[in-house]
Write an enzyme that holds these catalytic residues in place. Structure first.
Site, PDB file in Angstrom:
ATOM      1  N   ARG A   7      37.401 -54.009   1.242  1.00 35.32           N
ATOM      2  CA  ARG A   7      38.108 -52.826   1.705  1.00 35.32           C
ATOM      3  C   ARG A   7      38.304 -52.792   3.221  1.00 35.32           C
ATOM      4  O   ARG A   7      39.411 -52.547   3.704  1.00 35.32           O
ATOM      5  CB  ARG A   7      37.366 -51.539   1.274  1.00 35.32           C
ATOM      6  CG  ARG A   7      37.643 -51.125  -0.143  1.00 35.32           C
ATOM      7  CD  ARG A   7      36.463 -50.412  -0.736  1.00 35.32           C
ATOM      8  NE  ARG A   7      35.402 -51.386  -0.952  1.00 35.32           N
ATOM      9  CZ  ARG A   7      35.306 -52.133  -2.065  1.00 35.32           C
ATOM     10  NH1 ARG A   7      36.140 -51.962  -3.040  1.00 35.32           N
ATOM     11  NH2 ARG A   7      34.342 -53.023  -2.195  1.00 35.32           N
ATOM     12  N   THR A   8      37.244 -52.997   3.957  1.00 33.94           N
ATOM     13  CA  THR A   8      37.346 -52.800   5.404  1.00 33.94           C
ATOM     14  C   THR A   8      38.333 -53.806   6.010  1.00 33.94           C
ATOM     15  O   THR A   8      39.234 -53.433   6.766  1.00 33.94           O
ATOM     16  CB  THR A   8      35.955 -52.918   6.064  1.00 33.94           C
ATOM     17  OG1 THR A   8      35.064 -52.063   5.361  1.00 33.94           O
ATOM     18  CG2 THR A   8      35.995 -52.511   7.521  1.00 33.94           C
ATOM     19  N   LYS A  30      27.972 -73.626  14.735  1.00 32.56           N
ATOM     20  CA  LYS A  30      27.574 -74.625  15.751  1.00 32.56           C
ATOM     21  C   LYS A  30      26.671 -73.998  16.794  1.00 32.56           C
ATOM     22  O   LYS A  30      26.395 -74.592  17.835  1.00 32.56           O
ATOM     23  CB  LYS A  30      28.824 -75.188  16.439  1.00 32.56           C
ATOM     24  CG  LYS A  30      29.843 -75.792  15.496  1.00 32.56           C
ATOM     25  CD  LYS A  30      31.055 -76.275  16.310  1.00 32.56           C
ATOM     26  CE  LYS A  30      32.218 -76.624  15.416  1.00 32.56           C
ATOM     27  NZ  LYS A  30      33.454 -76.824  16.199  1.00 32.56           N
ATOM     28  N   ARG A  76      32.904 -57.473  11.955  1.00 30.32           N
ATOM     29  CA  ARG A  76      31.748 -57.206  11.081  1.00 30.32           C
ATOM     30  C   ARG A  76      30.737 -58.318  11.325  1.00 30.32           C
ATOM     31  O   ARG A  76      31.094 -59.491  11.324  1.00 30.32           O
ATOM     32  CB  ARG A  76      32.159 -57.182   9.604  1.00 30.32           C
ATOM     33  CG  ARG A  76      30.947 -57.148   8.685  1.00 30.32           C
ATOM     34  CD  ARG A  76      31.298 -56.826   7.262  1.00 30.32           C
ATOM     35  NE  ARG A  76      31.730 -55.434   7.133  1.00 30.32           N
ATOM     36  CZ  ARG A  76      32.030 -54.865   5.973  1.00 30.32           C
ATOM     37  NH1 ARG A  76      31.929 -55.551   4.856  1.00 30.32           N
ATOM     38  NH2 ARG A  76      32.415 -53.597   5.909  1.00 30.32           N
ATOM     39  N   HIS A  79      28.194 -48.272  10.084  1.00 30.46           N
ATOM     40  CA  HIS A  79      29.540 -48.611   9.581  1.00 30.46           C
ATOM     41  C   HIS A  79      30.411 -47.381   9.894  1.00 30.46           C
ATOM     42  O   HIS A  79      30.799 -46.624   9.005  1.00 30.46           O
ATOM     43  CB  HIS A  79      29.452 -48.870   8.077  1.00 30.46           C
ATOM     44  CG  HIS A  79      30.659 -49.533   7.490  1.00 30.46           C
ATOM     45  ND1 HIS A  79      31.873 -49.623   8.144  1.00 30.46           N
ATOM     46  CD2 HIS A  79      30.838 -50.142   6.290  1.00 30.46           C
ATOM     47  CE1 HIS A  79      32.730 -50.267   7.361  1.00 30.46           C
ATOM     48  NE2 HIS A  79      32.133 -50.584   6.237  1.00 30.46           N
TER      49      HIS A  79
HETATM   50  N1  ASP Z   1      31.069 -51.779   1.616  1.00 30.95           N
HETATM   51  C1  ASP Z   1      29.986 -51.055   2.217  1.00 30.95           C
HETATM   52  C2  ASP Z   1      29.391 -51.845   3.369  1.00 30.95           C
HETATM   53  O1  ASP Z   1      29.965 -52.823   3.799  1.00 30.95           O
HETATM   54  C3  ASP Z   1      28.963 -50.614   1.218  1.00 30.95           C
HETATM   55  C4  ASP Z   1      28.201 -51.684   0.478  1.00 30.95           C
HETATM   56  O2  ASP Z   1      28.423 -52.877   0.705  1.00 30.95           O
HETATM   57  O3  ASP Z   1      27.361 -51.292  -0.337  1.00 30.95           O
HETATM   58  O4  ASP Z   1      28.361 -51.468   3.880  1.00 30.95           O
END
Ligand code: ASP
Length: 317
Positions: A58-59, A88, A110, A138
């Protein structure tokens, strides 16, 4: 409204949140109108780097889609832990220094280490957006969670929110609690399954509870009485066990102790909503997907509009 880096929920004022949500709502309406193509002019030709060291559906995709809808160009890497120079031995700081020299307008990251993105932002010459850092925060998920509550319940104050699951290792719940605790008369119920072998293994971490105590926000922690608590809540926010974060530790957990099925959802108020950041495992049964209180897929969809609004604010539009 101009934002610099987006690193943690605490950085947002109530006023900024309101502006952001109004903008997201407007973008959603514009997107569904005959003027959709005009959105492309908004950030036309700007460049977004999407750099993901941990898995994401999703993100990553909603940031990319949001950028495309606003006319931006997107360059991205998934699994940067294996397919970038991280393998590396390059530090995130060095990577960002180099990426800066390719002149992006914004970098979405991320990363698997808590706090690493915030630290790196200090040396970046362009805005950095934290798309999830380990077990830290997040913030953009929390923004879309709050937007969902605003849209579906119609208010952000005077609500009782039950947050369930693995509250110790999940980052979404941390960011959400920080964000919600800015509003009046919020009450939290934290439900975590019993773990007789390691007591309190899934409980909300101390720093969050101290934050709530300092701000005199009411919360209760429970490991039983889930069914009795359900009818008392306006928002029920379910999370999965973050198995990848406690690999190798044998914990006997029972996500069935809070799994939502048809009989449990029927205990919720008609006006309440059932949320989940997704992905789900077995903690929400598919049989409740069509219940009007189940908003988790809508919630994911709202994410794109919130991220569009955020990109506009970060880039000064
Ligand atoms: N998608 C969310 C996260 O990246 C929640 C999860 O993974 O449970 O934190």
């Amino acid at each position: 409204m101009k934002l610099d880096h987006v690193l943690k929920s605490q950085q947002f004022s109530k006023q900024q949140l309101e502006k952001l949500f109004r903008r997201a709502d407007k973008l959603e309406r514009q997107f569904n109108s005959p003027h959709r193509r005009k959105l492309k002019n908004s950030l036309n030709g700007k460049l977004l780097f999407n750099v993901f060291y941990e898995p994401s559906t999703r993100t990553r995709m909603s940031f990319a889609a949001a950028a495309h809808h606003l006319g931006m160009n997107v360059v991205e890497t998934e699994n940067a832990k294996l397919f970038s120079s991280a393998i590396k031995g390059e530090s995130l700081e060095d990577t960002v220094r180099v990426l800066n020299s390719y002149l992006p307008d914004v970098i979405v990251i991320r990363h698997h280490l808590d706090g690493e993105i915030e630290e790196t932002a200090k040396i970046s010459s362009c805005p950095i957006i934290n798309a999830g850092d380990g077990q830290g925060q997040h913030p953009t998920q929390a923004l879309l969670d709050l937007y969902t509550i605003w849209k579906e319940i119609g208010r952000l104050a005077d609500i009782r929110v039950m947050i369930c699951g693995d509250l110790a290792h999940g980052r979404t719940v941390r960011s959400l609690v920080y964000l919600l605790s800015k509003f009046a008369n919020i009450e939290f119920v934290f439900f975590t399954p019993e773990t007789p072998d390691i007591p309190g293994f899934f409980r909300m971490k101390q720093d969050l509870k101290e934050h709530l105590d300092e701000n005199e926000i009411k919360y209760t922690e429970i490991s039983s009485g889930f069914d009795e608590a359900l009818p008392q809540c306006d928002v029920v926010y379910i999370t999965r066990m973050q198995l990848e974060r406690f690999e190798g530790q044998s914990v006997d957990y029972g996500s069935s102790s809070y799994a939502i099925d048809a009989s449990r959802i029927s205990r919720m108020k008609d006006s309440a909503i059932l949320m989940h950041p997704l992905p789900r495992n077995t903690e929400i049964h598919t049989e409740v997907d069509t219940d009007p209180r189940s908003v988790y897929f809508k919630q994911a969809g709202y994410g794109m509009f919130v991220r569009m609004a955020l990109l506009q604010f970060v880039l000064g539009r």
